[in-house]
Scaffold this motif. Structure first.
Motif, short mmCIF file in Angstrom:
data_model
loop_
_atom_site.label_atom_id
_atom_site.label_comp_id
_atom_site.label_asym_id
_atom_site.label_seq_id
_atom_site.Cartn_x
_atom_site.Cartn_y
_atom_site.Cartn_z
N GLU A 2 0.83 -1.20 0.00
CA GLU A 2 0.00 0.00 0.00
C GLU A 2 0.86 1.25 0.00
O GLU A 2 0.62 2.19 -0.76
CB GLU A 2 -0.94 -0.04 1.21
N ARG A 3 1.90 1.28 0.84
CA ARG A 3 2.75 2.47 0.91
C ARG A 3 3.57 2.64 -0.36
O ARG A 3 3.77 3.77 -0.82
CB ARG A 3 3.69 2.37 2.12
N MET A 4 4.07 1.55 -0.93
CA MET A 4 4.85 1.66 -2.15
C MET A 4 3.96 2.05 -3.34
O MET A 4 4.38 2.80 -4.22
CB MET A 4 5.58 0.35 -2.44
N ASN A 5 2.73 1.57 -3.37
CA ASN A 5 1.80 2.00 -4.41
C ASN A 5 1.55 3.50 -4.31
O ASN A 5 1.49 4.22 -5.33
CB ASN A 5 0.47 1.24 -4.29
N ARG A 6 1.37 3.98 -3.09
CA ARG A 6 1.14 5.41 -2.89
C ARG A 6 2.34 6.21 -3.36
O ARG A 6 2.20 7.26 -4.00
CB ARG A 6 0.86 5.66 -1.40
N LEU A 7 3.52 5.72 -3.04
CA LEU A 7 4.75 6.43 -3.41
C LEU A 7 4.97 6.44 -4.92
O LEU A 7 5.23 7.49 -5.52
CB LEU A 7 5.93 5.77 -2.69
N THR A 8 4.87 5.27 -5.53
CA THR A 8 5.14 5.21 -6.98
C THR A 8 4.07 5.93 -7.79
O THR A 8 4.35 6.45 -8.87
CB THR A 8 5.29 3.76 -7.47
N LEU A 9 2.83 5.97 -7.27
CA LEU A 9 1.80 6.76 -7.94
C LEU A 9 2.18 8.24 -7.92
O LEU A 9 2.04 8.94 -8.93
CB LEU A 9 0.44 6.57 -7.25
N GLU A 10 2.69 8.70 -6.78
CA GLU A 10 3.11 10.10 -6.69
C GLU A 10 4.25 10.37 -7.67
O GLU A 10 4.31 11.44 -8.29
CB GLU A 10 3.54 10.40 -5.26
N VAL A 11 5.17 9.42 -7.82
CA VAL A 11 6.26 9.57 -8.78
C VAL A 11 5.70 9.69 -10.19
O VAL A 11 6.11 10.56 -10.97
CB VAL A 11 7.24 8.39 -8.68
N ILE A 12 4.75 8.82 -10.55
CA ILE A 12 4.17 8.86 -11.90
C ILE A 12 3.49 10.21 -12.14
O ILE A 12 3.70 10.85 -13.19
CB ILE A 12 3.16 7.72 -12.09
N LEU A 13 2.68 10.66 -11.19
CA LEU A 13 1.92 11.89 -11.39
C LEU A 13 2.83 13.11 -11.46
O LEU A 13 2.59 14.04 -12.23
CB LEU A 13 0.89 12.07 -10.27
N ARG A 14 3.90 13.13 -10.66
CA ARG A 14 4.77 14.30 -10.61
C ARG A 14 5.90 14.24 -11.63
O ARG A 14 6.21 15.25 -12.26
CB ARG A 14 5.36 14.45 -9.20
N VAL A 15 6.51 13.07 -11.79
CA VAL A 15 7.67 12.96 -12.67
C VAL A 15 7.26 12.67 -14.11
O VAL A 15 7.86 13.19 -15.05
CB VAL A 15 8.64 11.88 -12.16
N VAL A 16 6.26 11.82 -14.30
CA VAL A 16 5.84 11.47 -15.66
C VAL A 16 4.79 12.45 -16.18
O VAL A 16 4.95 13.08 -17.23
CB VAL A 16 5.32 10.02 -15.72
N PHE A 17 3.69 12.62 -15.43
CA PHE A 17 2.64 13.54 -15.86
C PHE A 17 3.04 14.99 -15.64
O PHE A 17 2.51 15.89 -16.29
CB PHE A 17 1.35 13.25 -15.10
N GLY A 18 3.93 15.25 -14.68
CA GLY A 18 4.35 16.62 -14.40
C GLY A 18 3.33 17.43 -13.64
O GLY A 18 3.35 18.66 -13.68
N VAL A 19 2.42 16.76 -12.93
CA VAL A 19 1.39 17.46 -12.16
C VAL A 19 1.94 17.82 -10.79
O VAL A 19 2.46 16.95 -10.08
CB VAL A 19 0.12 16.60 -12.01
N SER A 20 1.82 19.07 -10.40
CA SER A 20 2.29 19.49 -9.08
C SER A 20 1.20 20.20 -8.28
O SER A 20 1.31 20.31 -7.06
CB SER A 20 3.50 20.42 -9.21
N ASP A 21 0.15 20.66 -8.96
CA ASP A 21 -0.94 21.33 -8.26
C ASP A 21 -1.70 20.32 -7.40
O ASP A 21 -2.19 19.30 -7.90
CB ASP A 21 -1.89 21.96 -9.28
N GLU A 22 -1.81 20.59 -6.11
CA GLU A 22 -2.38 19.62 -5.18
C GLU A 22 -3.84 19.30 -5.49
O GLU A 22 -4.29 18.17 -5.32
CB GLU A 22 -2.25 20.12 -3.74
N SER A 23 -4.61 20.28 -5.96
CA SER A 23 -6.02 20.01 -6.25
C SER A 23 -6.17 19.03 -7.41
O SER A 23 -7.03 18.15 -7.39
CB SER A 23 -6.76 21.32 -6.57
N ARG A 24 -5.30 19.17 -8.42
CA ARG A 24 -5.36 18.23 -9.55
C ARG A 24 -4.84 16.86 -9.14
O ARG A 24 -5.36 15.83 -9.58
CB ARG A 24 -4.57 18.78 -10.73
N LEU A 25 -3.81 16.82 -8.29
CA LEU A 25 -3.32 15.54 -7.78
C LEU A 25 -4.43 14.82 -7.01
O LEU A 25 -4.61 13.60 -7.15
CB LEU A 25 -2.12 15.77 -6.88
#
Length: 468
Positions: free
Chosen positions: A177-200
């Motif tokens: 669960e924790r690693m899924n949460r972490l790697t999802l954040e990596v995908i959204l921030r590093v791959v998708f480039g999303v940083s706005d918290e509301s969109r995340l």
């Protein structure tokens, strides 16, 4: 991002829905071919109905495939839906070499991955073949070269450090669960480039629902009437909402004033070919399909490998001590060896498949056009003649050398080898470094694999207890 007028927002949302619906209609995995494949002369295999073999492969692969290997030998045939089409699995490295080196015009990987079509889309690198695949891979490669990976590493480390900082000494939790949460954040921030918290916050639950999909829902993508009821309808609606956000992100990124300076994968892909011909640029649909491919192929797979790695380290004080020293001393080779051994002992993906466009001979067997063939990762990673004491977790297998070619194949091989392999290993090492620099881990109980969508994950979540 400049706010849009309500009418424009409604038009964009309607367009996104239409594209999603069209994708589900066009990419139905059971509608790709109505031609039956001759079974005469194929390697031996179970005589069960194709529906039962499909269920066994999707749901109980970790028992079914090893049983078939013991019962029928190094090459065996399974019959799967639709129409009882043959799936010929090979288990020896020389067979894998033949398949990976096969003519890509004959050995089509895209058709072998058709079950992923409704989610990933026709432009997905995993679903394309021939010239289309060659073009897409060429356009994506700059986003995954060594220079790009070095730029991503700092952001991955920041995301990992923020996650680890939220852990409390003495608490127990699911590593998965924790690693899924972490790697999802990596995908959204590093791959998708999303940083706005509301969109995340909007995207996270939608992505989780796409990833946490059962084999039954996945199988139902091929039956249009199911998509109008119950959980299948909910899955389609979730895809509509996720696509809406992704297309909005792509539009906004194209118009971003700092596009040239951004280092996320989406921005790099938008810039690819921007000064060349139109054919050297990715359309919005192509970008959407590649982003979702990277999401599905790179999120849960890396998270699962990390969860198993922490679980195995938590069962061995000696390996844990060595790994914590490596984290503190910057010994990335050892941490990468831990991650690779996790992928070997606990395969996340069961096989690497190709669909034959012409009759060919593999492993001495004459195989017909339309058959699907592939090395079994489950068996390749567990053969004693490939890996000594294969049931043991021994990262030193990957220190000072590598296992023999085609005996360790979590990323496939040949011209279709996973384009994100380097990213996955970089991310895994960064996460292990951050975790083990701060915490010791202890595994609670035992765990075993279960199937979730097309991947295998720890059935109990790989429960660990962390301490300073």
């Amino acid at each position: 991002m400049t706010p849009l007028e309500p009418d424009q927002m409604a038009a964009n949302d309607a367009q996104a829905r239409a594209l999603t619906v069209r994708r589900y209609e066009k990419m139905r995995p059971m509608a790709t071919s109505r031609t039956r494949v001759a079974l005469a002369g194929l390697p031996p295999g179970p005589g069960w109905p194709a529906s039962l073999q499909s269920i066994a492969l999707l749901r109980f692969r970790h028992r079914f495939v090893p049983w078939a290997h013991r019962r029928y030998g190094d090459v065996f045939t399974l019959r799967v839906l639709p129409q009882g089409r043959p799936l010929v699995l090979f288990t020896r490295p020389e067979h894998a070499r033949e398949i990976f080196a096969g003519d890509p015009e004959v050995f089509h990987a895209g058709k072998g991955n058709a079950i992923l079509g409704p989610m990933m889309g026709e432009h997905s690198l995993l679903l394309q073949d021939s010239a289309d695949h060659k073009r897409a891979r060429k356009l994506l490669m700059p986003a995954f070269n060594g220079h790009a990976l070095r730029e991503y590493a700092a952001l991955v480390t920041d995301v990992a450090a923020a996650e680890v900082d939220s852990w409390l000494p003495g608490e127990s939790f699911s590593a998965l669960e924790r690693m899924n949460r972490l790697t999802l954040e990596v995908i959204l921030r590093v791959v998708f480039g999303v940083s706005d918290e509301s969109r995340l916050a909007e995207m996270r639950p939608l992505v989780n629902k796409v990833v946490d999909i059962s084999p039954a829902i996945l199988f139902g993508h091929g039956i249009p009437r199911l998509q109008k009821v119950g959980p299948w309808k909910a899955a389609v609606e979730n895809s509509v909402e996720l696509d809406r956000l992704i297309y909005a992100e792509i539009r906004g990124r194209r118009a971003a004033v700092d596009l040239a300076e951004r280092t996320d994968v989406l921005s790099r892909l938008i810039r690819v070919g921007s000064e060349g011909a139109d054919d050297d640029q990715l359309t919005d649909e192509e970008l959407r399909d590649q982003l979702v491919t990277l999401l599905l192929a790179g999120h849960e797979t890396t998270a699962t490998a990390l969860a198993w790695a922490l679980y195995e380290l938590g069962r061995s004080p000696e390996l844990l001590a060595r790994s914590r020293s490596a984290a503190r001393e910057g010994d990335h080779d050892w941490l990468e060896a831990v991650l690779k051994e996790s992928m070997r002992l606990h395969p996340v993906i069961p096989m690497v498949v190709r669909t034959l466009m012409k009759p060919v001979t593999v492993g001495g067997y004459d195989l017909p056009a339309g058959a699907t063939v592939g090395p079994s990762i489950i068996i390749a990673h567990s053969r004693a003649d490939n890996h000594a004491s294969p049931a043991e977790f021994r990262p030193d297998r990957f220190v000072g050398g590598q296992p023999a070619t085609n005996t360790w194949i979590p990323f496939g091989g040949g011209v279709r080898r996973c384009i994100g392999a380097g990213f996955s290993l970089m991310e895994g090492v960064a996460v292990l470094r951050e975790v083990l620099s701060d915490f010791a881990v202890e595994s609670w109980g035992t765990d075993s694999p279960k199937v979730r969508n097309i991947t295998s994950v720890p059935s109990k979540g790989a429960i660990i207890r962390v301490s300073r």
